[in-house]
Design a protein around this motif. Structure first.
Motif, PDB file in Angstrom:
ATOM      1  N   ILE A  77      23.299  30.922  83.096  1.00 40.40           N
ATOM      2  CA  ILE A  77      24.010  32.106  82.587  1.00 40.40           C
ATOM      3  C   ILE A  77      23.036  33.006  81.810  1.00 40.40           C
ATOM      4  O   ILE A  77      23.032  34.238  81.967  1.00 40.40           O
ATOM      5  N   ASP A  99      30.702  43.410  82.045  1.00 40.83           N
ATOM      6  CA  ASP A  99      29.932  43.689  80.826  1.00 40.83           C
ATOM      7  C   ASP A  99      28.830  42.656  80.597  1.00 40.83           C
ATOM      8  O   ASP A  99      28.030  42.782  79.682  1.00 40.83           O
ATOM      9  N   GLY A 100      28.798  41.619  81.409  1.00 46.30           N
ATOM     10  CA  GLY A 100      27.732  40.643  81.311  1.00 46.30           C
ATOM     11  C   GLY A 100      27.813  39.733  80.106  1.00 46.30           C
ATOM     12  O   GLY A 100      26.899  38.948  79.851  1.00 46.30           O
ATOM     13  N   LYS A 101      28.891  39.793  79.397  1.00 46.91           N
ATOM     14  CA  LYS A 101      28.993  38.986  78.183  1.00 46.91           C
ATOM     15  C   LYS A 101      29.837  37.737  78.373  1.00 46.91           C
ATOM     16  O   LYS A 101      29.731  36.796  77.602  1.00 46.91           O
ATOM     17  N   GLY A 102      30.700  37.760  79.394  1.00 46.99           N
ATOM     18  CA  GLY A 102      31.533  36.597  79.640  1.00 46.99           C
ATOM     19  C   GLY A 102      32.388  36.266  78.440  1.00 46.99           C
ATOM     20  O   GLY A 102      32.760  37.135  77.663  1.00 46.99           O
ATOM     21  N   ALA A 103      32.707  35.000  78.306  1.00 47.90           N
ATOM     22  CA  ALA A 103      33.575  34.585  77.202  1.00 47.90           C
ATOM     23  C   ALA A 103      33.005  33.385  76.474  1.00 47.90           C
ATOM     24  O   ALA A 103      33.648  32.821  75.619  1.00 47.90           O
ATOM     25  N   ILE A 104      31.811  32.971  76.859  1.00 47.62           N
ATOM     26  CA  ILE A 104      31.250  31.757  76.255  1.00 47.62           C
ATOM     27  C   ILE A 104      30.089  32.127  75.347  1.00 47.62           C
ATOM     28  O   ILE A 104      29.202  32.853  75.774  1.00 47.62           O
TER      29      ILE A 104
END
Lengths: 104, 276
Positions: A77, A99-104
């Motif tokens: 990731i 946004d490339g930030k995901g949730a983790i």
């Protein structure tokens, strides 16, 4: 730019342990069988997982290739996130990031 | 005989491969739900299990991509992934080639389906089997719907495919179980992995549990891509199960968004006796 063949060589590597063995011995010889440009060849050989993502490799193919190359999930990731910062957004394909930030 | 069991479940590789990174309660509850699904499956005494999967470039590529394919092999090997990464040992899974042939022949009356005598399983089948047939002692018939490489089959065709599978199951003497596996909303294998649209998932699962044909077929790929990510295309597997069980309601036994597993983890079982 030859995304089709870039994905094809990774697809064939992912599913064929015999081809993986040949690849580990002589990467250039295996890659010579596919229509790839220099950027793509270097990204596969290195491997530069982040750049492969930016080039548009389908995430399902890329995820398996990263696992084959020994990437842990967090490292996989992070490689894509670093590449987004370095290269900008994905150039082609279905896996353009939001946004490339995901949730983790 | 006919269809003796039908259900759906998630198959994200993180479910087995990243369990150590997850909240223990998420792991315990999801695994308990999968155990419950296994018990219900076993109680139906199936002779074979059809797994409708959304494979991830383990067998099919854009040089020759079938919209639908059914396995007809003696056995299948999996996973293609690094077993340590997936958390599932590599093994051989028994097939049922004669039964496969009869099911394919009958399905072809309704839908042009490809067949394959070689098939390697990826996480899309191996993760469900890890829970549902952990001893790999039940013959498996893999079924694939292309959900990864557009152009994709329309949703109404996935429903029709499910109907055709049902007719095929009714045409053979064996007791057949059917499991569809896929994510609902998810952005798998991307930097956005872990993003889950739980409201969208719950709405979809309501429609699935009600066997709401009109509601299920109302989704468009354009809107699904926006609301539910690339992984949302895998709703085709759930829709095929709904088509195969037309007229029956279902119960969603488990739904919980688990970001480290990259999906809203789901277990649902169709009540084959209940009319929608």
């Amino acid at each position: 730019m030859s995304l089709y063949y870039l994905q094809k060589v990774l697809y064939e590597l992912n599913r064929d342990p015999g081809l993986q063995d040949k690849f580990r011995v002589d990467k250039a010889a295996v890659l010579a069988g596919y229509k790839l440009d220099e950027e793509e060849i270097e990204a596969v050989k290195k491997p530069d997982i982040g750049l492969l993502y930016i080039l548009g490799v389908n995430g399902q193919i890329l995820m398996h290739y990263a696992a084959m190359c020994g990437y842990t999930w967090p490292r996989y990731i992070q490689a894509m996130r670093d590449a987004l910062a370095e290269h900008g957004n994905v150039r082609a394909g279905l896996y353009v990031t939001t946004d490339g930030k995901g949730a983790i | 005989m006919s269809l003796v069991f039908a259900g759906v479940c998630s198959h994200g590789p993180g479910i087995t491969g990243r369990s150590a990174m997850a909240d223990p309660d998420d792991v315990a509850t999801l695994y308990a739900a999968m155990d419950g699904m296994r018990e219900a499956l076993q109680a139906s005494r199936p002779d074979a299990l059809l797994v409708i999967a959304a494979e991830h470039f383990a067998n099919f590529f854009m040089n020759n991509m079938p919209a639908y394919c059914i396995g007809m092999g003696e056995e299948y090997e999996g996973p293609i992934e690094d077993p340590e990464w997936l958390g599932v040992p590599r093994t051989l899974v028994p097939g049922a080639p004669d039964l496969s042939r009869r099911i394919i022949e009958r399905t072809l009356q309704e839908v042009d389906v490809a067949y394959a005598q070689e098939w390697k399983f990826d996480h899309g089948i191996m993760v469900p089997l890890h829970f549902l047939t952990p001893r790999y002692d039940l013959p498996i018939i893999p079924v694939n719907i292309n959900c990864q490489g557009p152009p994709l089959t329309p949703l109404h065709r996935a429903w029709t495919f499910g109907q055709a599978l049902r007719k095929a199951c009714e045409a053979v003497p064996e007791r057949i179980a059917l499991v569809g596996t896929g994510g609902i909303s998810h952005w798998p294998a991307t930097p956005d992995s872990g993003r889950i649209n739980a409201a969208w998932d719950r709405e979809f699962l309501e429609r699935w549990a009600a066997n709401d044909r009109e509601g299920l077929l109302a989704y468009t790929d354009e809107q699904t891509y926006f609301d539910a990510g690339q992984g949302g295309f895998e709703i085709r597997t759930y829709i095929a199960v709904a088509g195969a069980t037309e007229g029956c309601t279902a119960k969603v036994h488990y739904y919980r968004p688990i970001p480290i597993f990259a999906v809203g983890c789901t277990v649902g079982i169709v009540n084959l006796e209940a009319q929608a």
